[in-house]
Write an enzyme that holds these catalytic residues in place. Structure first.
Site, short mmCIF file in Angstrom:
data_model
loop_
_atom_site.label_atom_id
_atom_site.label_comp_id
_atom_site.label_asym_id
_atom_site.label_seq_id
_atom_site.Cartn_x
_atom_site.Cartn_y
_atom_site.Cartn_z
N GLY A 1 0.82 -1.21 0.00
CA GLY A 1 0.00 0.00 0.00
C GLY A 1 0.85 1.25 0.00
O GLY A 1 1.59 1.49 0.95
N GLU B 1 2.15 -1.71 -4.58
CA GLU B 1 0.88 -0.99 -4.73
C GLU B 1 0.06 -1.61 -5.85
O GLU B 1 0.57 -1.83 -6.96
CB GLU B 1 1.14 0.49 -5.00
CG GLU B 1 -0.07 1.31 -5.39
CD GLU B 1 -1.17 1.28 -4.35
OE1 GLU B 1 -2.30 0.87 -4.70
OE2 GLU B 1 -0.91 1.64 -3.18
N SER C 1 -0.83 -1.76 4.72
CA SER C 1 -1.52 -0.47 4.89
C SER C 1 -2.37 -0.20 3.66
O SER C 1 -2.03 0.59 2.79
CB SER C 1 -0.50 0.66 5.09
OG SER C 1 0.43 0.70 4.03
N GLY D 1 -5.68 0.71 3.71
CA GLY D 1 -6.89 1.45 4.04
C GLY D 1 -7.48 1.02 5.37
O GLY D 1 -6.91 0.18 6.09
N HIS E 1 9.41 38.24 4.56
CA HIS E 1 10.62 37.81 3.87
C HIS E 1 11.79 37.78 4.85
O HIS E 1 11.96 38.71 5.64
CB HIS E 1 10.95 38.79 2.73
CG HIS E 1 12.27 38.50 2.07
ND1 HIS E 1 12.42 37.48 1.15
CD2 HIS E 1 13.51 39.07 2.21
CE1 HIS E 1 13.68 37.45 0.74
NE2 HIS E 1 14.36 38.41 1.38
#
Length: 468
Positions: A184, A207, A272, A274, A447
Protein backbone atom coordinates in the site's frame (compact mmCIF):
# COMPACT_ATOMS: atom_id res chain seq x y z
CA UNK A 1 -30.01 4.85 36.04
CA UNK A 2 -28.02 8.04 35.46
CA UNK A 3 -29.23 10.16 32.56
CA UNK A 4 -27.31 12.43 30.22
CA UNK A 5 -28.12 14.90 27.49
CA UNK A 6 -25.38 13.35 25.35
CA UNK A 7 -23.53 10.05 25.50
CA UNK A 8 -20.62 9.75 23.08
CA UNK A 9 -19.46 6.26 22.15
CA UNK A 10 -15.78 6.50 21.21
CA UNK A 11 -13.00 8.72 22.55
CA UNK A 12 -10.98 9.42 19.42
CA UNK A 13 -10.72 12.82 17.69
CA UNK A 14 -14.40 12.80 16.71
CA UNK A 15 -15.68 11.54 20.05
CA UNK A 16 -13.59 13.42 22.57
CA UNK A 17 -14.02 16.73 20.72
CA UNK A 18 -17.78 16.18 20.48
CA UNK A 19 -17.92 15.44 24.21
CA UNK A 20 -15.88 18.50 25.18
CA UNK A 21 -17.85 20.84 22.92
CA UNK A 22 -21.20 19.47 24.11
CA UNK A 23 -20.15 20.00 27.72
CA UNK A 24 -18.96 23.53 26.93
CA UNK A 25 -22.43 24.24 25.59
CA UNK A 26 -24.05 23.20 28.86
CA UNK A 27 -25.13 19.66 27.95
CA UNK A 28 -24.63 16.95 30.55
CA UNK A 29 -22.21 14.66 28.73
CA UNK A 30 -20.56 11.27 29.08
CA UNK A 31 -18.03 9.52 26.87
CA UNK A 32 -17.52 5.74 26.67
CA UNK A 33 -14.21 4.53 25.24
CA UNK A 34 -12.52 1.13 25.28
CA UNK A 35 -9.07 2.00 23.91
CA UNK A 36 -6.25 0.87 26.12
CA UNK A 37 -2.49 1.06 25.86
CA UNK A 38 -0.13 -0.75 28.17
CA UNK A 39 -3.08 -2.24 30.00
CA UNK A 40 -4.52 1.16 30.92
CA UNK A 41 -7.35 3.30 29.59
CA UNK A 42 -6.02 5.75 27.02
CA UNK A 43 -8.28 8.35 25.43
CA UNK A 44 -7.57 9.72 21.97
CA UNK A 45 -8.33 6.68 19.85
CA UNK A 46 -6.11 5.47 17.03
CA UNK A 47 -4.89 8.98 16.24
CA UNK A 48 -3.25 9.81 19.54
CA UNK A 49 -2.31 6.29 20.60
CA UNK A 50 -1.09 4.43 17.53
CA UNK A 51 -1.58 6.78 14.58
CA UNK A 52 -1.13 10.47 13.89
CA UNK A 53 0.82 11.46 17.00
CA UNK A 54 3.28 8.57 17.51
CA UNK A 55 3.99 8.37 13.80
CA UNK A 56 4.90 12.07 13.70
CA UNK A 57 7.16 11.61 16.72
CA UNK A 58 8.96 8.79 14.92
CA UNK A 59 9.12 10.75 11.67
CA UNK A 60 10.75 13.64 13.50
CA UNK A 61 13.25 11.40 15.29
CA UNK A 62 14.22 9.61 12.08
CA UNK A 63 14.58 12.91 10.20
CA UNK A 64 16.91 14.23 12.90
CA UNK A 65 19.03 11.08 12.64
CA UNK A 66 19.27 11.44 8.87
CA UNK A 67 20.14 15.12 9.18
CA UNK A 68 22.93 14.38 11.67
CA UNK A 69 24.23 11.43 9.67
CA UNK A 70 24.06 12.78 6.14
CA UNK A 71 23.24 16.48 5.99
CA UNK A 72 24.92 18.21 8.94
CA UNK A 73 28.29 18.29 7.19
CA UNK A 74 26.83 20.57 4.53
CA UNK A 75 26.29 23.10 7.33
CA UNK A 76 29.86 22.77 8.51
CA UNK A 77 28.91 20.47 11.37
CA UNK A 78 31.15 17.41 11.65
CA UNK A 79 29.58 14.40 13.38
CA UNK A 80 31.04 10.92 13.60
CA UNK A 81 29.65 7.74 15.04
CA UNK A 82 25.97 8.70 15.14
CA UNK A 83 23.83 5.70 15.99
CA UNK A 84 20.22 4.89 16.84
CA UNK A 85 19.11 3.87 20.32
CA UNK A 86 15.76 2.48 19.22
CA UNK A 87 14.59 1.73 22.76
CA UNK A 88 15.08 5.35 23.77
CA UNK A 89 13.49 6.61 20.56
CA UNK A 90 10.40 4.49 21.18
CA UNK A 91 10.30 5.65 24.81
CA UNK A 92 10.30 9.27 23.66
CA UNK A 93 7.42 8.49 21.31
CA UNK A 94 5.50 6.87 24.17
CA UNK A 95 6.12 9.91 26.36
CA UNK A 96 4.60 12.22 23.76
CA UNK A 97 1.55 9.97 23.52
CA UNK A 98 1.20 9.78 27.32
CA UNK A 99 1.25 13.56 27.62
CA UNK A 100 -1.46 14.09 25.02
CA UNK A 101 -3.78 11.25 26.05
CA UNK A 102 -3.45 12.37 29.66
CA UNK A 103 -4.31 15.85 28.47
CA UNK A 104 -7.66 14.64 27.16
CA UNK A 105 -8.46 13.02 30.49
CA UNK A 106 -7.69 16.38 32.11
CA UNK A 107 -9.95 18.22 29.64
CA UNK A 108 -12.77 15.81 30.43
CA UNK A 109 -12.45 16.62 34.13
CA UNK A 110 -12.17 20.33 33.44
CA UNK A 111 -15.33 20.31 31.33
CA UNK A 112 -17.19 17.88 33.60
CA UNK A 113 -17.44 15.11 31.02
CA UNK A 114 -18.10 11.77 32.71
CA UNK A 115 -15.68 9.16 31.37
CA UNK A 116 -16.44 5.43 31.19
CA UNK A 117 -13.64 2.99 30.29
CA UNK A 118 -14.90 0.02 28.29
CA UNK A 119 -17.23 -0.79 25.43
CA UNK A 120 -20.27 1.33 24.70
CA UNK A 121 -23.29 -0.52 23.37
CA UNK A 122 -26.72 0.57 22.18
CA UNK A 123 -29.28 -1.42 24.16
CA UNK A 124 -32.80 -0.14 23.58
CA UNK A 125 -34.93 2.94 23.15
CA UNK A 126 -37.28 3.92 25.92
CA UNK A 127 -39.08 7.00 27.15
CA UNK A 128 -36.57 9.81 27.52
CA UNK A 129 -33.96 8.48 25.12
CA UNK A 130 -31.65 5.55 24.57
CA UNK A 131 -30.30 3.08 27.08
CA UNK A 132 -26.58 2.68 26.54
CA UNK A 133 -24.43 0.03 28.17
CA UNK A 134 -21.46 2.17 29.22
CA UNK A 135 -18.74 -0.32 30.11
CA UNK A 136 -21.19 -2.47 32.06
CA UNK A 137 -23.27 0.34 33.52
CA UNK A 138 -26.58 1.22 31.90
CA UNK A 139 -27.19 4.94 31.43
CA UNK A 140 -29.98 6.87 29.73
CA UNK A 141 -29.01 9.23 26.90
CA UNK A 142 -31.30 11.81 25.36
CA UNK A 143 -28.87 11.84 22.43
CA UNK A 144 -26.18 9.36 21.41
CA UNK A 145 -23.20 10.22 19.22
CA UNK A 146 -21.53 7.20 17.62
CA UNK A 147 -17.84 7.95 17.05
CA UNK A 148 -16.30 4.49 17.08
CA UNK A 149 -13.74 5.20 14.36
CA UNK A 150 -12.07 2.72 12.05
CA UNK A 151 -9.71 -0.24 12.05
CA UNK A 152 -6.89 -1.24 9.69
CA UNK A 153 -8.11 -3.18 6.68
CA UNK A 154 -6.57 -6.65 6.65
CA UNK A 155 -5.39 -8.40 3.51
CA UNK A 156 -7.01 -11.86 3.47
CA UNK A 157 -3.77 -13.39 2.21
CA UNK A 158 -1.79 -11.72 5.00
CA UNK A 159 -3.66 -11.61 8.33
CA UNK A 160 -2.02 -9.50 11.01
CA UNK A 161 0.29 -11.35 13.34
CA UNK A 162 3.91 -12.36 13.69
CA UNK A 163 6.03 -10.45 11.19
CA UNK A 164 2.94 -8.98 9.46
CA UNK A 165 1.79 -5.76 11.11
CA UNK A 166 -0.50 -2.76 10.73
CA UNK A 167 0.21 0.81 11.81
CA UNK A 168 0.49 0.11 15.54
CA UNK A 169 2.90 -2.78 15.04
CA UNK A 170 4.96 -0.75 12.59
CA UNK A 171 5.50 1.86 15.30
CA UNK A 172 6.87 -0.64 17.76
CA UNK A 173 9.51 -2.80 16.04
CA UNK A 174 12.13 -3.81 18.60
CA UNK A 175 14.86 -3.60 15.97
CA UNK A 176 15.31 -1.89 12.61
CA UNK A 177 14.30 -4.43 9.95
CA UNK A 178 16.97 -5.21 7.38
CA UNK A 179 14.35 -5.60 4.64
CA UNK A 180 10.93 -4.06 5.08
CA UNK A 181 7.97 -4.66 2.78
CA UNK A 182 5.02 -2.30 2.62
CA UNK A 183 1.76 -3.23 0.92
CA UNK A 184 0.00 0.00 0.00
CA UNK A 185 1.54 3.27 -1.18
CA UNK A 186 -0.90 5.48 0.68
CA UNK A 187 -0.32 7.91 3.52
CA UNK A 188 0.39 5.32 6.23
CA UNK A 189 2.64 3.19 4.05
CA UNK A 190 4.66 6.17 2.87
CA UNK A 191 5.11 7.70 6.32
CA UNK A 192 6.04 4.49 8.12
CA UNK A 193 8.17 3.26 5.24
CA UNK A 194 10.03 6.59 5.36
CA UNK A 195 10.70 6.25 9.10
CA UNK A 196 12.35 2.86 8.82
CA UNK A 197 14.20 3.71 5.60
CA UNK A 198 15.91 6.61 7.38
CA UNK A 199 16.79 4.35 10.30
CA UNK A 200 18.48 1.88 7.98
CA UNK A 201 15.90 -0.49 6.48
CA UNK A 202 15.74 -1.40 2.81
CA UNK A 203 12.13 -0.58 1.95
CA UNK A 204 10.03 -2.00 -0.89
CA UNK A 205 6.50 -0.69 -1.50
CA UNK A 206 3.94 -2.81 -3.37
CA UNK A 207 0.88 -0.99 -4.73
CA UNK A 208 -2.10 -2.50 -6.57
CA UNK A 209 -3.02 0.76 -8.33
CA UNK A 210 -1.27 1.56 -11.61
CA UNK A 211 0.01 4.96 -10.45
CA UNK A 212 1.32 6.86 -7.46
CA UNK A 213 -0.74 9.16 -5.20
CA UNK A 214 -3.54 9.24 -7.70
CA UNK A 215 -5.74 11.35 -5.40
CA UNK A 216 -3.18 14.17 -5.47
CA UNK A 217 -2.53 16.57 -8.32
CA UNK A 218 -0.61 14.78 -11.08
CA UNK A 219 2.34 17.18 -10.85
CA UNK A 220 2.63 16.55 -7.10
CA UNK A 221 2.50 12.78 -7.51
CA UNK A 222 5.19 12.83 -10.17
CA UNK A 223 7.54 14.97 -8.08
CA UNK A 224 6.89 12.95 -4.91
CA UNK A 225 7.71 9.67 -6.61
CA UNK A 226 10.95 11.12 -7.95
CA UNK A 227 11.97 12.35 -4.50
CA UNK A 228 11.11 9.09 -2.72
CA UNK A 229 12.93 6.96 -5.27
CA UNK A 230 15.95 9.22 -4.95
CA UNK A 231 15.91 8.51 -1.20
CA UNK A 232 16.06 4.77 -1.86
CA UNK A 233 12.43 3.69 -1.50
CA UNK A 234 11.65 1.03 -4.10
CA UNK A 235 8.16 1.08 -5.65
CA UNK A 236 6.21 -1.47 -7.68
CA UNK A 237 2.84 -0.47 -9.14
CA UNK A 238 -0.01 -2.47 -10.63
CA UNK A 239 0.97 -5.54 -8.63
CA UNK A 240 -1.31 -8.49 -7.92
CA UNK A 241 -0.36 -10.34 -4.75
CA UNK A 242 -1.07 -14.07 -4.96
CA UNK A 243 0.55 -15.47 -1.83
CA UNK A 244 1.98 -14.36 1.51
CA UNK A 245 3.71 -16.80 3.85
CA UNK A 246 5.77 -16.32 6.97
CA UNK A 247 8.06 -18.32 9.20
CA UNK A 248 10.43 -17.53 12.05
CA UNK A 249 12.83 -15.78 9.68
CA UNK A 250 10.40 -13.40 7.99
CA UNK A 251 7.76 -13.03 5.29
CA UNK A 252 7.63 -14.07 1.63
CA UNK A 253 5.33 -12.21 -0.76
CA UNK A 254 4.57 -13.55 -4.22
CA UNK A 255 3.15 -11.04 -6.68
CA UNK A 256 2.69 -10.47 -10.39
CA UNK A 257 4.00 -7.31 -12.02
CA UNK A 258 3.77 -6.79 -15.78
CA UNK A 259 2.97 -10.49 -16.29
CA UNK A 260 6.05 -11.54 -14.35
CA UNK A 261 5.72 -13.52 -11.12
CA UNK A 262 8.11 -12.39 -8.40
CA UNK A 263 8.70 -13.61 -4.85
CA UNK A 264 10.25 -11.14 -2.42
CA UNK A 265 11.34 -11.86 1.15
CA UNK A 266 11.21 -9.38 4.03
CA UNK A 267 12.05 -9.32 7.71
CA UNK A 268 8.82 -7.41 8.39
CA UNK A 269 5.74 -6.60 6.32
CA UNK A 270 3.49 -3.58 6.89
CA UNK A 271 -0.01 -3.92 5.42
CA UNK A 272 -1.52 -0.47 4.89
CA UNK A 273 -4.36 -0.84 2.41
CA UNK A 274 -6.89 1.45 4.04
CA UNK A 275 -9.25 1.34 6.98
CA UNK A 276 -12.73 -0.04 7.62
CA UNK A 277 -15.49 1.26 9.93
CA UNK A 278 -15.35 -0.10 13.47
CA UNK A 279 -18.77 -1.08 14.76
CA UNK A 280 -17.94 -4.36 16.54
CA UNK A 281 -19.76 -4.51 19.87
CA UNK A 282 -21.85 -1.40 19.18
CA UNK A 283 -25.13 -3.31 18.98
CA UNK A 284 -26.02 -1.70 15.67
CA UNK A 285 -27.85 -4.72 14.27
CA UNK A 286 -29.81 -5.34 17.45
CA UNK A 287 -31.32 -1.84 17.51
CA UNK A 288 -31.62 -1.49 13.73
CA UNK A 289 -28.98 1.20 13.18
CA UNK A 290 -28.59 1.71 9.45
CA UNK A 291 -25.28 0.64 7.91
CA UNK A 292 -24.35 0.75 4.24
CA UNK A 293 -22.96 -2.15 2.22
CA UNK A 294 -19.40 -1.41 3.43
CA UNK A 295 -20.40 -1.21 7.08
CA UNK A 296 -20.36 2.58 7.50
CA UNK A 297 -23.07 4.16 9.62
CA UNK A 298 -25.45 6.01 7.33
CA UNK A 299 -26.16 9.65 8.17
CA UNK A 300 -27.80 12.67 6.58
CA UNK A 301 -26.24 16.13 6.22
CA UNK A 302 -26.87 16.78 9.91
CA UNK A 303 -25.20 13.52 11.04
CA UNK A 304 -28.57 11.99 11.94
CA UNK A 305 -28.87 8.23 11.56
CA UNK A 306 -32.09 6.38 10.75
CA UNK A 307 -32.83 6.19 14.49
CA UNK A 308 -34.14 9.29 16.30
CA UNK A 309 -31.68 10.69 18.79
CA UNK A 310 -28.68 8.77 17.42
CA UNK A 311 -26.00 10.60 15.46
CA UNK A 312 -22.69 9.45 13.97
CA UNK A 313 -19.45 11.22 13.05
CA UNK A 314 -15.83 10.58 12.10
CA UNK A 315 -14.30 7.58 10.36
CA UNK A 316 -17.32 5.40 11.10
CA UNK A 317 -19.43 7.40 8.61
CA UNK A 318 -16.79 7.35 5.87
CA UNK A 319 -15.53 10.18 3.72
CA UNK A 320 -12.07 11.56 4.39
CA UNK A 321 -10.61 9.48 7.20
CA UNK A 322 -8.74 12.37 8.74
CA UNK A 323 -8.54 13.39 12.40
CA UNK A 324 -9.21 17.06 11.67
CA UNK A 325 -12.28 16.21 9.61
CA UNK A 326 -13.54 14.06 12.50
CA UNK A 327 -12.90 16.84 15.02
CA UNK A 328 -14.87 19.37 12.98
CA UNK A 329 -17.78 16.94 12.74
CA UNK A 330 -17.61 16.55 16.52
CA UNK A 331 -17.93 20.30 16.98
CA UNK A 332 -20.69 20.55 14.38
CA UNK A 333 -22.93 17.84 15.85
CA UNK A 334 -22.48 19.15 19.41
CA UNK A 335 -23.48 22.63 18.29
CA UNK A 336 -26.50 21.27 16.44
CA UNK A 337 -27.64 19.45 19.59
CA UNK A 338 -27.37 22.76 21.45
CA UNK A 339 -29.56 24.50 18.88
CA UNK A 340 -26.73 26.15 16.97
CA UNK A 341 -25.85 25.88 13.27
CA UNK A 342 -22.89 23.51 13.17
CA UNK A 343 -21.34 23.01 9.75
CA UNK A 344 -18.32 21.43 8.03
CA UNK A 345 -17.10 22.62 4.64
CA UNK A 346 -15.87 19.41 3.02
CA UNK A 347 -14.64 21.24 -0.08
CA UNK A 348 -11.62 22.73 1.69
CA UNK A 349 -10.44 20.03 4.07
CA UNK A 350 -6.63 19.96 3.96
CA UNK A 351 -4.76 16.74 3.17
CA UNK A 352 -1.23 16.26 4.46
CA UNK A 353 1.38 13.52 4.09
CA UNK A 354 4.20 13.98 6.60
CA UNK A 355 6.98 12.48 4.53
CA UNK A 356 10.15 14.33 3.60
CA UNK A 357 9.42 16.37 1.59
CA UNK A 358 5.97 16.95 3.01
CA UNK A 359 2.91 16.93 0.75
CA UNK A 360 -0.23 19.00 1.32
CA UNK A 361 -3.22 20.15 -0.64
CA UNK A 362 -6.70 21.60 -0.34
CA UNK A 363 -9.45 21.93 -2.91
CA UNK A 364 -9.56 20.60 -6.46
CA UNK A 365 -6.69 19.23 -8.50
CA UNK A 366 -6.18 20.69 -11.96
CA UNK A 367 -7.73 17.61 -13.57
CA UNK A 368 -10.53 17.52 -11.01
CA UNK A 369 -11.47 21.11 -11.86
CA UNK A 370 -11.45 20.32 -15.57
CA UNK A 371 -13.62 17.26 -14.97
CA UNK A 372 -16.20 19.62 -13.42
CA UNK A 373 -16.24 21.59 -16.66
CA UNK A 374 -14.29 24.54 -15.30
CA UNK A 375 -11.75 26.51 -17.29
CA UNK A 376 -8.64 26.77 -15.17
CA UNK A 377 -5.40 28.65 -14.98
CA UNK A 378 -2.43 27.45 -12.95
CA UNK A 379 0.68 28.91 -11.42
CA UNK A 380 3.69 27.04 -10.09
CA UNK A 381 6.76 28.18 -8.20
CA UNK A 382 9.70 26.12 -6.88
CA UNK A 383 11.26 26.18 -3.42
CA UNK A 384 14.64 26.17 -5.18
CA UNK A 385 14.11 29.89 -5.89
CA UNK A 386 13.27 30.70 -2.27
CA UNK A 387 15.89 32.13 0.08
CA UNK A 388 14.55 30.51 3.25
CA UNK A 389 14.42 27.06 1.64
CA UNK A 390 17.98 27.44 0.41
CA UNK A 391 19.06 28.58 3.86
CA UNK A 392 17.42 25.49 5.35
CA UNK A 393 19.23 23.35 2.83
CA UNK A 394 15.95 21.91 1.55
CA UNK A 395 14.94 23.42 -1.80
CA UNK A 396 12.91 20.41 -2.95
CA UNK A 397 9.45 20.74 -4.42
CA UNK A 398 7.06 23.51 -5.39
CA UNK A 399 3.65 25.08 -4.86
CA UNK A 400 0.95 24.89 -7.52
CA UNK A 401 -2.12 27.14 -7.58
CA UNK A 402 -5.28 26.18 -9.50
CA UNK A 403 -7.75 29.01 -10.12
CA UNK A 404 -10.90 29.54 -12.18
CA UNK A 405 -9.82 31.28 -15.39
CA UNK A 406 -13.12 33.17 -15.59
CA UNK A 407 -13.63 34.31 -12.00
CA UNK A 408 -10.07 33.94 -10.59
CA UNK A 409 -11.48 32.11 -7.57
CA UNK A 410 -9.03 29.74 -5.89
CA UNK A 411 -10.06 26.18 -6.69
CA UNK A 412 -7.15 24.34 -5.13
CA UNK A 413 -3.55 24.68 -4.01
CA UNK A 414 -1.08 21.80 -4.00
CA UNK A 415 2.34 21.68 -2.35
CA UNK A 416 5.33 19.44 -1.97
CA UNK A 417 8.30 20.74 -0.02
CA UNK A 418 9.57 21.75 3.41
CA UNK A 419 6.96 22.45 6.12
CA UNK A 420 4.05 22.56 3.68
CA UNK A 421 1.87 20.97 6.39
CA UNK A 422 1.98 24.40 8.04
CA UNK A 423 1.69 26.43 4.82
CA UNK A 424 -1.59 24.81 3.78
CA UNK A 425 -3.49 26.51 6.63
CA UNK A 426 -3.31 29.87 4.87
CA UNK A 427 -4.91 28.35 1.80
CA UNK A 428 -7.77 26.78 3.75
CA UNK A 429 -8.54 30.12 5.40
CA UNK A 430 -8.51 31.97 2.09
CA UNK A 431 -10.71 29.38 0.37
CA UNK A 432 -13.19 29.49 3.26
CA UNK A 433 -13.69 33.17 2.42
CA UNK A 434 -13.94 32.54 -1.33
CA UNK A 435 -10.63 34.24 -2.13
CA UNK A 436 -9.16 34.70 -5.59
CA UNK A 437 -5.62 34.00 -6.70
CA UNK A 438 -5.23 37.78 -6.88
CA UNK A 439 -6.13 38.03 -3.18
CA UNK A 440 -3.35 35.58 -2.40
CA UNK A 441 -0.91 37.30 -4.74
CA UNK A 442 -1.62 40.71 -3.18
CA UNK A 443 -1.20 39.51 0.40
CA UNK A 444 2.09 40.61 1.97
CA UNK A 445 4.17 37.63 3.04
CA UNK A 446 7.14 38.08 5.37
CA UNK A 447 10.62 37.81 3.87
CA UNK A 448 12.46 35.53 4.02
CA UNK A 449 9.90 32.79 4.60
CA UNK A 450 8.82 29.60 2.89
CA UNK A 451 5.34 31.12 2.54
CA UNK A 452 6.65 33.44 -0.16
CA UNK A 453 6.56 30.45 -2.50
CA UNK A 454 2.77 30.34 -2.03
CA UNK A 455 2.50 34.01 -2.98
CA UNK A 456 4.77 33.54 -6.00
CA UNK A 457 2.71 30.58 -7.23
CA UNK A 458 -0.38 32.80 -7.11
CA UNK A 459 1.50 35.48 -9.05
CA UNK A 460 2.55 32.82 -11.55
CA UNK A 461 -1.10 31.99 -12.19
CA UNK A 462 -1.30 35.44 -13.77
CA UNK A 463 2.12 35.03 -15.42
CA UNK A 464 3.76 37.64 -13.23
CA UNK A 465 5.96 35.76 -10.78
CA UNK A 466 8.66 38.13 -9.54
CA UNK A 467 11.54 35.87 -8.56
CA UNK A 468 11.56 33.35 -11.40
Amino acid sequence: MDSYDVVVIGGGPAGYVAAIRAAQLGLKTACVDAFERGGKASLGGTCLNVGCIPSKAMLDSSEKFEMISHEAQEHGIEVTGASVNLEKMLARKAGVVDKLTGGIAYLFKKNKVTSFFGLGKLVRQEEGGWVVDAAGTEVLAKNVIVATGSSPRALPLAPFGGHIVENSGALAFDAVPGKLGVIGAGVIGLELGSVWRRLGAQVTVLEALPGFLMAADAAIGKEALKQFQKQGLEFHFGVNISAVTQDDAGVSVTYTEKDQEITATFDKLIVSIGRVPHTAGLGAEAVGLGLDARGFVQVDSHYRTNLPGIYAIGDVIGGAMLAHKAEEEGVAVAEMLAGQAGHVNYDVIPWVIYTSPEIAWAGLTEQGAKDKGLTVKTGQFPFSANGRALGHGDPRGFVKVVADADTDRLLGVHMIGPNVSELIGEIVALMEFGASSEDLARTVHAHPTLSEVVKEAALAADKRALHM
